[in-house]
Design a protein around this motif. Structure first.
Motif, PDB file in Angstrom:
ATOM      1  N   ASN A  43      10.323  15.296 -51.932  1.00 57.76           N
ATOM      2  CA  ASN A  43      11.273  15.839 -52.910  1.00 57.76           C
ATOM      3  C   ASN A  43      11.138  15.033 -54.209  1.00 57.76           C
ATOM      4  N   TYR A  50       7.877   6.831 -54.475  1.00 64.84           N
ATOM      5  CA  TYR A  50       6.767   6.454 -53.584  1.00 64.84           C
ATOM      6  C   TYR A  50       5.561   7.398 -53.612  1.00 64.84           C
ATOM      7  N   GLU A  74      19.952  19.075 -48.099  1.00 67.34           N
ATOM      8  CA  GLU A  74      20.005  19.838 -46.840  1.00 67.34           C
ATOM      9  C   GLU A  74      19.950  21.346 -47.098  1.00 67.34           C
ATOM     10  N   VAL A 107      15.496  15.434 -43.893  1.00 67.36           N
ATOM     11  CA  VAL A 107      15.398  16.812 -44.381  1.00 67.36           C
ATOM     12  C   VAL A 107      13.933  17.177 -44.611  1.00 67.36           C
ATOM     13  N   LEU A 133      17.742   6.582 -41.133  1.00 62.63           N
ATOM     14  CA  LEU A 133      17.920   7.601 -40.096  1.00 62.63           C
ATOM     15  C   LEU A 133      16.570   8.189 -39.684  1.00 62.63           C
ATOM     16  N   ASP A 137      15.229   7.511 -36.055  1.00 63.84           N
ATOM     17  CA  ASP A 137      15.674   8.644 -35.258  1.00 63.84           C
ATOM     18  C   ASP A 137      14.892   9.933 -35.533  1.00 63.84           C
ATOM     19  N   LYS A 143      10.994  17.042 -32.979  1.00 68.15           N
ATOM     20  CA  LYS A 143      11.845  18.195 -33.300  1.00 68.15           C
ATOM     21  C   LYS A 143      11.689  18.503 -34.789  1.00 68.15           C
ATOM     22  N   PRO A 175      20.307   4.734 -51.217  1.00 65.35           N
ATOM     23  CA  PRO A 175      21.723   4.532 -51.539  1.00 65.35           C
ATOM     24  C   PRO A 175      22.451   3.911 -50.337  1.00 65.35           C
TER      25      PRO A 175
HETATM   26  N1  LIG Z   1      14.391  16.098 -36.017  1.00 67.31           N
HETATM   27  C1  LIG Z   1      15.314  15.354 -35.479  1.00 67.31           C
HETATM   28  O1  LIG Z   1      15.219  14.936 -34.318  1.00 67.31           O
HETATM   29  C2  LIG Z   1      16.527  14.980 -36.290  1.00 67.31           C
HETATM   30  C3  LIG Z   1      17.420  14.010 -35.818  1.00 67.31           C
HETATM   31  C4  LIG Z   1      18.499  13.641 -36.623  1.00 67.31           C
HETATM   32  C5  LIG Z   1      18.672  14.247 -37.860  1.00 67.31           C
HETATM   33  N2  LIG Z   1      17.783  15.197 -38.282  1.00 67.31           N
HETATM   34  C6  LIG Z   1      17.924  15.835 -39.602  1.00 67.31           C
HETATM   35  O2  LIG Z   1      17.771  14.836 -40.593  1.00 67.31           O
HETATM   36  C7  LIG Z   1      18.422  15.274 -41.770  1.00 67.31           C
HETATM   37  C8  LIG Z   1      19.160  14.105 -42.400  1.00 67.31           C
HETATM   38  O3  LIG Z   1      18.206  13.133 -42.755  1.00 67.31           O
HETATM   39  P1  LIG Z   1      18.556  11.924 -43.745  1.00 67.31           P
HETATM   40  O4  LIG Z   1      19.827  11.325 -43.348  1.00 67.31           O
HETATM   41  O5  LIG Z   1      17.339  11.096 -43.837  1.00 67.31           O
HETATM   42  O6  LIG Z   1      18.882  12.680 -45.128  1.00 67.31           O
HETATM   43  P2  LIG Z   1      17.961  13.161 -46.341  1.00 67.31           P
HETATM   44  O7  LIG Z   1      16.611  13.499 -45.922  1.00 67.31           O
HETATM   45  O8  LIG Z   1      18.748  14.211 -47.053  1.00 67.31           O
HETATM   46  O9  LIG Z   1      17.902  11.861 -47.275  1.00 67.31           O
HETATM   47  C9  LIG Z   1      19.089  11.354 -47.807  1.00 67.31           C
HETATM   48  C10 LIG Z   1      18.957  11.136 -49.321  1.00 67.31           C
HETATM   49  O10 LIG Z   1      18.204   9.968 -49.557  1.00 67.31           O
HETATM   50  C11 LIG Z   1      17.150  10.240 -50.477  1.00 67.31           C
HETATM   51  N3  LIG Z   1      16.080   9.325 -50.126  1.00 67.31           N
HETATM   52  C12 LIG Z   1      15.230   9.412 -49.082  1.00 67.31           C
HETATM   53  N4  LIG Z   1      14.502   8.303 -49.000  1.00 67.31           N
HETATM   54  C13 LIG Z   1      14.878   7.502 -50.008  1.00 67.31           C
HETATM   55  C14 LIG Z   1      14.500   6.207 -50.421  1.00 67.31           C
HETATM   56  N5  LIG Z   1      13.636   5.479 -49.732  1.00 67.31           N
HETATM   57  N6  LIG Z   1      15.092   5.684 -51.517  1.00 67.31           N
HETATM   58  C15 LIG Z   1      16.032   6.390 -52.209  1.00 67.31           C
HETATM   59  N7  LIG Z   1      16.457   7.609 -51.831  1.00 67.31           N
HETATM   60  C16 LIG Z   1      15.877   8.149 -50.736  1.00 67.31           C
HETATM   61  C17 LIG Z   1      16.857  11.687 -50.308  1.00 67.31           C
HETATM   62  O11 LIG Z   1      16.232  12.220 -51.450  1.00 67.31           O
HETATM   63  C18 LIG Z   1      18.256  12.249 -50.067  1.00 67.31           C
HETATM   64  O12 LIG Z   1      18.905  12.480 -51.290  1.00 67.31           O
HETATM   65  C19 LIG Z   1      19.313  16.444 -41.383  1.00 67.31           C
HETATM   66  O13 LIG Z   1      18.740  17.638 -41.854  1.00 67.31           O
HETATM   67  C20 LIG Z   1      19.283  16.433 -39.861  1.00 67.31           C
HETATM   68  O14 LIG Z   1      19.403  17.714 -39.289  1.00 67.31           O
HETATM   69  C21 LIG Z   1      16.726  15.553 -37.524  1.00 67.31           C
END
Ligand SMILES: NC(=O)c1ccc[n+]([C@@H]2O[C@H](COP(=O)([O-])OP(=O)(O)OC[C@H]3O[C@@H](n4cnc5c(N)ncnc54)[C@H](O)[C@@H]3O)[C@@H](O)[C@H]2O)c1
Length: 359
Positions: A43, A50, A74, A107, A133, A137, A143, A175
């Motif tokens: 994104n 990076y 999301e 995401v 996360l 995870d 998945k 953040p």
């Molecule tokens: N596949 C699976 O097993 C599984 C498990 C748990 C959650 N999920 C999914 O994961 C998603 C949530 O992931 P998330 O919590 O990583 O949220 P996300 O991907 O939305 O990232 C959170 C925010 O952090 C920003 N960001 C990412 N890396 C960054 C970095 N290094 N420095 C600064 N900003 C950064 C992103 O641009 C975003 O605004 C949900 O869609 C959920 O359904 C999937």
């Protein structure tokens, strides 16, 4: 640097975790015998931070590299976004052997993973997770999914990557709230499987929060190893892997009853506390464990009390959860720190009482 071998027969692969390893992406891909073109899906925010480092490492290793951006959030984890990616992949000349690199949080990991699983019936996928996360995870377990209409992750596929490269230095730009959210899943992994890891977290939380490289690497690696163990024993999530839902039954309901005002990690934290309180109420666990859990969650910046949500709404939301089977709510309850079990033998009345006491 730590390496975890994920043993899934033909779908086996390695997770590499370390500080500053994104710059090795190109070399690592070559070691997998990948060559030619590569496509990074990310994104704009993560690309700015990076994208250049990853792209340069691919170019240095001889890859013709394309970067595709999906808007942040999301709400873009959809079939429409996947459709746009398919068109862009075709325009960039991506072939069946062209790896897709998912650079971002959960995401991007889910969406780019879904695109990789379905474009040309599947192209090589490499996960480059950049949130706590995602590193601990979501990038583990294969998945991949997009949301559809109102339903989260309704359309998806199990699709394992060829490699995952988790650079813990990326967590420094995350953040604070996002980092705290990720800590909920880390603590969850300790509670479901490993008391020693829980003690490590109790002792090192300050160093984790100050983003000490060595501690971040140790935490990401330990947490990932625990998830890998469950995935290896139940790749397609038909039984044992359900244990990873600890805290999520009530957590999802709180998230939804709050109209998504309570963040996912915070909701999982409340869900873990509720499960622990239930275990004590049912005389399955000693109350001292609840105090330890509460202290660690609070120290991490996570909520342990029910916020301004209506208990009745939480109960209602739980009925719609995927974890309800034949009208019975399936729970993961702790017996002790590091030891949990699955049950559908918890009455709605007890759940409601425990939630009421958590106000
Ligand atoms: N596949 C699976 O097993 C599984 C498990 C748990 C959650 N999920 C999914 O994961 C998603 C949530 O992931 P998330 O919590 O990583 O949220 P996300 O991907 O939305 O990232 C959170 C925010 O952090 C920003 N960001 C990412 N890396 C960054 C970095 N290094 N420095 C600064 N900003 C950064 C992103 O641009 C975003 O605004 C949900 O869609 C959920 O359904 C999937």
């Amino acid at each position: 640097m730590q390496k975890i071998d994920v043993k899934l027969g033909q779908n086996s692969y390695s997770i590499i975790i370390g500080a500053g390893i994104l710059s090795q992406t190109g070399v690592k891909l070559k070691e997998l015998d990948l060559k030619g073109k590569a496509v990074i899906i990310t994104n704009p925010a993560v690309n700015k931070l990076y994208g250049t480092a990853v792209k340069q490492s691919l170019i240095d290793a001889g890859f013709k590299t394309t970067v595709l951006e999906v808007p942040d959030g999301e709400k873009y984890k959809t079939l429409e976004s996947a459709g746009k990616l398919y068109r862009q992949l075709a325009e960039s000349g991506a072939e069946r052997t062209t790896p897709i690199l998912a650079l971002g949080g959960g995401v991007i990991g889910d969406l780019a993973g879904f695109a990789a699983a379905t474009y040309l019936r599947g192209v090589p996928l490499v996960q480059l997770p950049t949130t706590l996360l995602a590193q601990c995870d979501s990038s583990i377990g294969g998945k991949t999914a997009v949301n559809h209409k109102q339903l989260k992750n309704e359309i998806g596929a199990f699709y394992q990557p060829k490699m995952t490269i988790s650079d813990v230095l990326t967590l420094k730009s995350l953040p604070k709230d996002e980092f705290t959210n990720g800590l909920a899943e880390v603590i969850k992994h300790a509670v479901i499987k490993d008391e020693r890891f829980f003690v490590y977290l109790e002792k090192n939380l300050d160093r984790i929060k100050s983003l000490d490289d060595n501690v971040l690497e140790a935490v990401a690696a330990k947490s990932a190893r625990i998830k890998v163990e469950f995935v290896e024993s139940d790749e397609k999530d038909t039984g044992l892997r359900n244990i990873l839902n600890f805290g999520h039954t009530i957590g999802h309901a709180v998230e939804s009853a709050s109209n998504f005002q309570v963040a996912h990690g915070q909701a999982v934290s409340i869900g873990m506390m509720a499960a622990a309180n239930l275990a004590v109420k049912l005389e399955l666990m000693d109350a001292g464990n609840v105090t330890r859990l509460k202290n660690l969650l609070n120290k991490a910046g996570l909520m342990t009390k029910l916020p301004q949500v209506d208990v009745k709404q939480v109960m209602l939301a739980m009925q719609y959860d995927k974890k309800v089977q034949d009208g019975k709510i399936r729970f993961v309850l702790p017996r002790a720190i590091g030891q949990v079990f699955i049950t559908d033998d918890v009455s709605a009345a007890v759940i409601e009482k425990v939630l009421g006491e958590m106000k």
